[in-house]
Design a protein around this motif. Structure first.
Motif, PDB file in Angstrom:
ATOM      1  N   ALA A  12       0.735  -1.200  -0.046  1.00  0.00           N
ATOM      2  CA  ALA A  12       0.115   0.048  -0.036  1.00  0.00           C
ATOM      3  C   ALA A  12       0.743   1.074  -0.001  1.00  0.00           C
ATOM      4  N   ILE A  17      -1.407   2.057  -4.043  1.00  0.00           N
ATOM      5  CA  ILE A  17      -2.774   3.081  -3.736  1.00  0.00           C
ATOM      6  C   ILE A  17      -3.210   3.585  -5.082  1.00  0.00           C
ATOM      7  N   SER A  20      -5.021   0.858  -6.806  1.00  0.00           N
ATOM      8  CA  SER A  20      -6.391   0.418  -6.295  1.00  0.00           C
ATOM      9  C   SER A  20      -7.346   1.606  -6.447  1.00  0.00           C
ATOM     10  N   CYS A  21      -6.946   2.855  -6.400  1.00  0.00           N
ATOM     11  CA  CYS A  21      -7.911   4.303  -6.682  1.00  0.00           C
ATOM     12  C   CYS A  21      -8.213   4.025  -8.133  1.00  0.00           C
ATOM     13  N   HIS A  40      -1.140   2.893   4.872  1.00  0.00           N
ATOM     14  CA  HIS A  40      -0.682   2.992   3.637  1.00  0.00           C
ATOM     15  C   HIS A  40       0.482   3.937   3.848  1.00  0.00           C
ATOM     16  N   LEU A  87      -8.170   7.365  -0.905  1.00  0.00           N
ATOM     17  CA  LEU A  87      -8.817   6.186  -0.387  1.00  0.00           C
ATOM     18  C   LEU A  87     -10.085   6.282   0.546  1.00  0.00           C
ATOM     19  N   ALA A  94      -9.148  -3.100   2.478  1.00  0.00           N
ATOM     20  CA  ALA A  94      -7.722  -2.964   2.680  1.00  0.00           C
ATOM     21  C   ALA A  94      -7.476  -3.673   3.990  1.00  0.00           C
TER      22      ALA A  94
END
Length: 319
Positions: A12, A17, A20-21, A40, A87, A94
């Motif tokens: 993370a 990050i 994932s975003c 993260h 996030l 997560a």
């Protein structure tokens, strides 16, 4: 039957990050992130001093952002805020304080196994770990009794200490001039000239040395260190011996080959990670962040990795 995720992300940091975003923004629904730390961006939290400038163009190399996460540089705090905000706005599962043991291919998907023994199934996996989890060490032996005084960051510096900083890269330069206000700092690099660090960092280091805040020991190496009544006794190749309260080895990080192999990552004959233009290593397996980039430590490049990966996943998952 176990839930099968569309993408599982190991790590993370900025690369994880970003992946994932971007995945959420592209309509990918089933996303899970594994991070062995309790939050993260632990590399930024641990290795960057408070209010440390964070440049988009790391080491002076310009990177054009291609994704949806706006990052134009700032400080450690503003960078962390940026990822917190990303996030909070996106639906991402997560799992912090969760370390991945290995990843293995099972038919047309992957099984991600964590150290607690639990396993998770995913159609795709992104390995987004950094190199700093396994710092380089000097060739000479470090006495176990000095373990607490031998560091790889400046986090433990208490002030009013005699500190030895070893290395010739950006981190070594930054550490030295950040702590020289509150400590007696000796900067040691085995070569006479620093060529690996950004010129701004070298200038800051040299300016601090000219002002008498840092003692430079350039062009000499350390033969060995010993424990002398709790102090670090350093023997230099020019015959000088000096005592220190603390030593910071900023020698960079090593690509964790064993972990990569345990995660089914393919390496070439020279142990380099095999990647295409979309950061794909093998079918359904991707690599992002520090270990995938030619510019180690570049947050902007890690963000681009995330975008590259997700644009490839979008076509594969037909979302």
């Amino acid at each position: 039957m176990k839930n099968i995720y569309d993408v599982a992300i190991v790590g993370a940091g900025p690369g994880g990050i970003a992946t994932s975003c971007e995945a959420v923004l592209f309509g990918i629904k089933k996303i899970i992130v594994f991070e062995k730390g309790n939050n993260h961006s632990n590399t930024i939290r641990k290795y960057f001093k408070d209010n440390k400038p964070v440049d988009k163009d790391w080491k002076g190399i310009h990177v054009d952002l291609i994704g949806n996460i706006n990052f134009e540089g700032g400080t450690k705090e503003s960078t962390l805020d940026l990822f917190d905000d990303s996030l909070e706005k996106h639906l991402i599962e997560a799992k912090f304080n969760t370390e991945v043991s290995h990843v293995k291919r099972v038919d047309d998907h992957f099984e991600v196994v964590v150290t607690s023994g639990e396993s998770y199934l995913s159609k795709n996996v992104v390995i987004a770990i950094g190199k700093m989890g396994k710092p380089n060490m000097p060739s000479y032996k470090i006495p176990l009794t000095l373990k607490k005084q031998i560091n790889h960051t400046i986090i433990e510096c208490k002030g009013n200490e005699d500190v030895l900083v070893v290395g010739g890269g950006d981190s070594a330069c930054e550490y030295a001039y950040f702590i020289c206000k509150d400590n007696n700092v000796t900067f040691n690099y085995r070569k006479e000239v620093i060529t690996r660090a950004h010129p701004n960092n070298v200038d800051n280091l040299m300016k601090s040395a000219e002002e008498g805040k840092i003692e430079l020991r350039m062009g000499v190496d350390i033969e060995k260190i010993e424990d002398e009544n709790g102090k670090i006794k350093a023997y230099f190749t020019d015959g000088k011996i000096k005592l220190f309260d603390r030593a910071i080895y900023a020698l960079g990080g090593v690509t964790p080959k064993e972990f990569l192999l345990n995660c089914s990552v393919q390496l070439d004959g020279e142990d380099n990670i095999i990647l295409d233009e979309k950061n794909k290593n093998d079918k359904g397996l991707y690599v992002a962040g520090d270990i995938a980039g030619s510019i180690g430590g570049s947050i902007a490049l890690a963000l681009n990795h995330g975008y590259n990966i997700v644009t490839d996943l979008k076509e594969k998952l037909a979302v």
